[in-house]
Motif scaffolding. Sequence first.
Motif: not given
Lengths: 195, 195
Positions: A119-124, A129, A191-193
Motif C-alpha cells: 500500500i505504501d507503494a500505491g498498490l491497493y 498490475v 497499474l490499473f485501478r
Amino acid sequence: MVSKKQEEILNYIDKTIKSNGYSPTVREICEAVGLKSTSTVQYHLKKLIDLGFLNKSENISRSITSRTVDSKYGIPILGEISAGQPLMAEENYIGELPYFGNEINTELIALKINGDSMIDAGLYNDDLVVIDKSMIPADGDIGAFLIHNTEATVKYVDTIADKRYLIPANKNYDNIEIDENITQIGKVVSLFRDM
Amino acid sequence: MVSKKQEEILNYIDKTIKSNGYSPTVREICEAVGLKSTSTVQYHLKKLIDLGFLNKSENISRSITSRTVDSKYGIPILGEISAGQPLMAEENYIGELPYFGNEINTELIALKINGDSMIDAGLYNDDLVVIDKSMIPADGDIGAFLIHNTEATVKYVDTIADKRYLIPANKNYDNIEIDENITQIGKVVSLFRDM
DNA sequence: CATATAATAGCACATATGTTCGACAAAAAA
DNA sequence: TTTTTTGTCGAACATATGTGCTATTATATG
C-alpha cells in the motif's frame, strides 16, 4: 480465452473498420471467416463483447466497435494461483485486460493485487498490475513472484547484505528472503485501478 | 458552397461518429437536424459527398465516413490547463490514452497527477487519472476540479459542517472550501500508472 | 413577372441486417 | 461413460435502412 475462430473474427472486424471506416455486418463476418450461420457469429460476438474486445449497440446495424484495432491480444488476468498448476493454466485465468501497447507482447500478464502489503507503494487491494515476464526486476523495482508455486505476490526487490529479499511496502509485513521456494514471474510495468 | 443545413448535417455526422464509433443513418440525421423527409437528407448528403466532405458506400447502412473526423477514440490527456482557455482547448491537450472501458464515452478525459497531495489515496505524481465528466463526485469520492479556471486538481470531496471541501489525501495539505472559484470537472473513475 | 434552382416533404419499395429458436455434433469435464 | 460446455447450422422473423419518384414551397435570377 479467445478461440481461434474468435481471433479470426476479431481480426476481420479490425481490418474492416480500419480499411472501410465502418464495421462489417454479421453476415459479412459470417462469410469472411467461413461460417455458414449468422447465429454462430452472434455466438462468438457475444463472447468477444463479454471479454471486452468489442462493443456493440443492440439492433443497430454496423455498430460494432473495436478496441483492438491496433493490437491483437489481451493481457490475461490471473486470479488465485492454483496449487500445482503452471502459472498460465486455465484455472488461474479470470479475465482479460485489453492490450493497448504498440507491439504485440505475449510476455504480459495481469495480476490482481490481494491485500495491502504494497500500500505504501500505491498498490491497493484489487488493483490490477501488468507484469512483463520478459523483464527481470532489478533492485528497487517491483516484481511479481510465485511462492511455493501456489501463491502469487507482488513486492519490491532489494539486496540487503548480499541477500535478496522481497520487501513489502507496509511496515506491518516482514521481508521475505528469496530462496528456492520463490520463483520470479516478472517485473511490474503498469497499474490499473477502477474506482 | 455549404449551406447552413449541410453544415449542420456535417456536424451531426462528425459528432455521432466520434461518440458512437459509427455513423448515423439517414433517418437519424433527418431527425437530428429537424428535417421531415429522408430524401431531403439524401439530397444534402449527395451534395456533401460531391463536395468531398463525406464518403459513403452505396446500399450499405451506416457507411458514411467523414474527412473531418479521425476515427480514433482515445481519451484526451490534458496537461497544464491554460488560463482563460476552455478546458478542452487544444492548448491543454498533450496526448491520448487508449480507451479501455466498456462503452465509448465522450465524457472521458485524462489528467496527469501533479504533486503528492493525493498520495495517501494511492494517486502518485505522474499517474494518469481518467475522469468521467458526466458523473458528479459524491461525498467520499475523488473528483477533478478547476480552480480559478486555470488549474486542475484532483481531490477527495466531502461535506463538513454543511460546507463542501476539496480534501487532499496528505496531511501536509489543507482542505479547500468549494466556492465560486472552483468548477467541477467530473469524477475520477480509474487510474493508470506506468512504471 | 417568369423561370430556373435550391430545399423540403411524403410515401412506398426492396433489401440489408440484427435477432431468436431449435437442433445437433464435437470437445471437454466429471 | 455420462454430462456439460463449446461450436455450429438453418430457417424464420421483425425491422432498420437506403433509395426512388413525385409534388410542393421557397429563393434566387434573368
